[in-house]
Enzyme design. Structure first.
Site, mmCIF file in Angstrom:
data_model
loop_
_atom_site.group_PDB
_atom_site.id
_atom_site.type_symbol
_atom_site.label_atom_id
_atom_site.label_comp_id
_atom_site.label_asym_id
_atom_site.label_seq_id
_atom_site.Cartn_x
_atom_site.Cartn_y
_atom_site.Cartn_z
ATOM 1 N NE ARG A 1 -4.327 -1.373 0.166
ATOM 2 C CZ ARG A 1 -5.350 -1.423 1.026
ATOM 3 N NH1 ARG A 1 -5.304 -0.654 2.006
ATOM 4 N NH2 ARG A 1 -6.122 -2.074 1.233
ATOM 5 N NE ARG B 1 -7.895 5.352 2.436
ATOM 6 C CZ ARG B 1 -8.711 4.377 2.876
ATOM 7 N NH1 ARG B 1 -10.075 4.327 2.257
ATOM 8 N NH2 ARG B 1 -8.489 3.379 3.595
ATOM 9 N NE ARG C 1 -9.976 6.170 -3.926
ATOM 10 C CZ ARG C 1 -11.322 6.781 -3.623
ATOM 11 N NH1 ARG C 1 -11.800 7.182 -4.567
ATOM 12 N NH2 ARG C 1 -11.827 6.129 -2.651
ATOM 13 C CG ASP D 1 -8.169 -4.380 -4.231
ATOM 14 O OD1 ASP D 1 -7.708 -3.579 -3.539
ATOM 15 O OD2 ASP D 1 -8.736 -5.566 -3.971
ATOM 16 C CE1 TYR E 1 -12.228 -8.773 1.526
ATOM 17 C CE2 TYR E 1 -10.574 -10.129 0.963
ATOM 18 C CZ TYR E 1 -11.155 -9.134 1.505
ATOM 19 O OH TYR E 1 -10.259 -8.110 2.215
#
Ligand code: CP3
Length: 334
Positions: free
Chosen positions: A24, A28, A37, A73, A149
């Site tokens: 990562r 953010r 974003r 991702d 998931y």
């Protein structure tokens, strides 16, 4: 040209210093990322090769890290399988059509070649824009983590539905694993064809399993997947909370085993054997500590690596990441 330190380390060859990159590393915590974003949704960003390549390359250059990782991702591969992937702000990922039965497994679609061409295109553009000294990492989710998931419908703490599915209908579980192995192997090969210099398999949630369940229900599939990836490209096999599984993960394969902070690097490496490379070991939360503590931790990890070659949180100060990269380079220079 000398082999870039990151690729040398993957191959257990000597390097000028210990290479460093962060999971990562684009995210953010970076103001440049937040600005992009504000205008673009996360999935849209992943599906726009120019933007994804720009984020990948811009981040690696800004941080001075030794590898770039393609902006994408682990869950993207689930969308062309017909699972209905969504990222709703703040809630994390959601799967609209969870897999709860053998019939649901049968309804999953085979991933058409080209369904994820936007990722391959981003790899191609990022590779073209990166200096030759910075390798590009492609990646995908590993079958267990993707199955979790799919079955849970999103993130999960206990993975209870996933384990129940695996233990209740082993035939359907095997069919699901086989589908995921086919899809992920083709996806990783497409990234290698497009220019990825190494690939990482993320088995982020596999640490929830008992070793015997891993050996029976996961290991054969991961071994098949790693064996199917085109030879010659280093494979990093990563999982979190895997202190109970290290020998099993090693048996499943990979040129590099990725570990987290919950085990001492020297202990992990002696269990894995020094004929495999090791990556990782810094707690991402440590990047919230003062720079002196970050440097102390980097030194401790490098010390445990004994001269052998070794996800950023949104609230992480950028200067702390830069300080980590500097500390690793400086403290490991040889
Ligand atoms: O810079 C990089 O590391 C490359 C890109 C990357 C992302 N996700 C981008 C991303 C990588 C390698 C991942 C891996 C990933 N994705 C994992 C494995 C992580 C690990 O440590 O094992 C997992 C479990 C996922 C699934 C996922 N994607 C979750 C749970 C979330 C939501 C959590 C959050 O932080 O919002 C995502 C979204 C996601 N993937 C973001 C990024 C930059 C944040 C999206 C945003 O901009 O809001």
């Amino acid at each position: 040209m000398e082999t870039p330190p990151f690729l040398a380390a993957c191959r257990r060859q000597p390097a000028r210093y210990t290479p460093v990159w962060l999971m990562r590393q684009a995210g953010r915590y970076l103001p440049e990322y937040r600005a992009i974003r504000e205008k673009t949704g996360f999935l849209e960003l992943c599906r726009t090769p120019d933007l994804a390549a720009e984020v990948t390359v811009g981040t690696a250059l800004r941080l001075g890290v030794d590898a770039a990782i393609i902006f994408a991702d682990i869950l993207l591969v689930l969308d062309p399988m017909g699972a209905g992937l969504e990222f709703t702000r703040g809630d994390g990922p959601a799967i609209q059509h969870p897999v709860r039965s053998a019939a649901d497994v049968d309804r999953l679609r085979e991933v058409e070649p080209g369904a994820l061409a936007y990722v391959a295109e981003a790899v191609k553009r990022a590779r073209a824009a990166l200096p030759a000294t910075i390798p590009l990492i492609g990646f995908a989710g590993a079958p267990f983590t993707l199955a979790s998931y799919l079955i849970e419908g999103g993130g999960s703490r206990l993975h209870a539905r996933t384990k129940a599915f695996m233990l209740t209908d082993p035939g359907a579980w095997r069919a699901l694993m086989e589908r995921l192995v086919r899809a992920v192997a083709a996806y990783l090969d497409a990234q290698i064809d497009a220019g990825a210099d190494a690939v990482q398999l993320f088995d982020s949630w596999v640490g929830c399993l008992a070793p015997s369940d891993y050996r029976t229900h996961v290991l054969p599939h991961v071994r098949e997947l790693i064996g199917a990836i085109r030879p010659g490209t280093p494979v990093i096999h990563f999982g979190t909370d895997t202190a109970g599984l290290l020998e099993c993960m090693r048996a499943a394969g990979g040129d590099v085993i990725g570990i987290d902070w919950r085990i001492d690097l020297d202990a992990a490496w002696s269990r894995l054997g020094h004929d495999v490379a090791v990556q990782g070991n810094l707690d991402p939360v440590a990047l919230l500590a003062p720079v002196a503590e970050i440097r102390r931790r980097a030194a401790a990890i490098l010390g445990q690596a004994a001269g052998r070659p070794g996800g950023v949180l949104p609230q992480t100060p950028v200067e702390h990441v830069l300080a980590l990269v500097d500390a690793v380079h400086e403290l490991s220079a040889r």
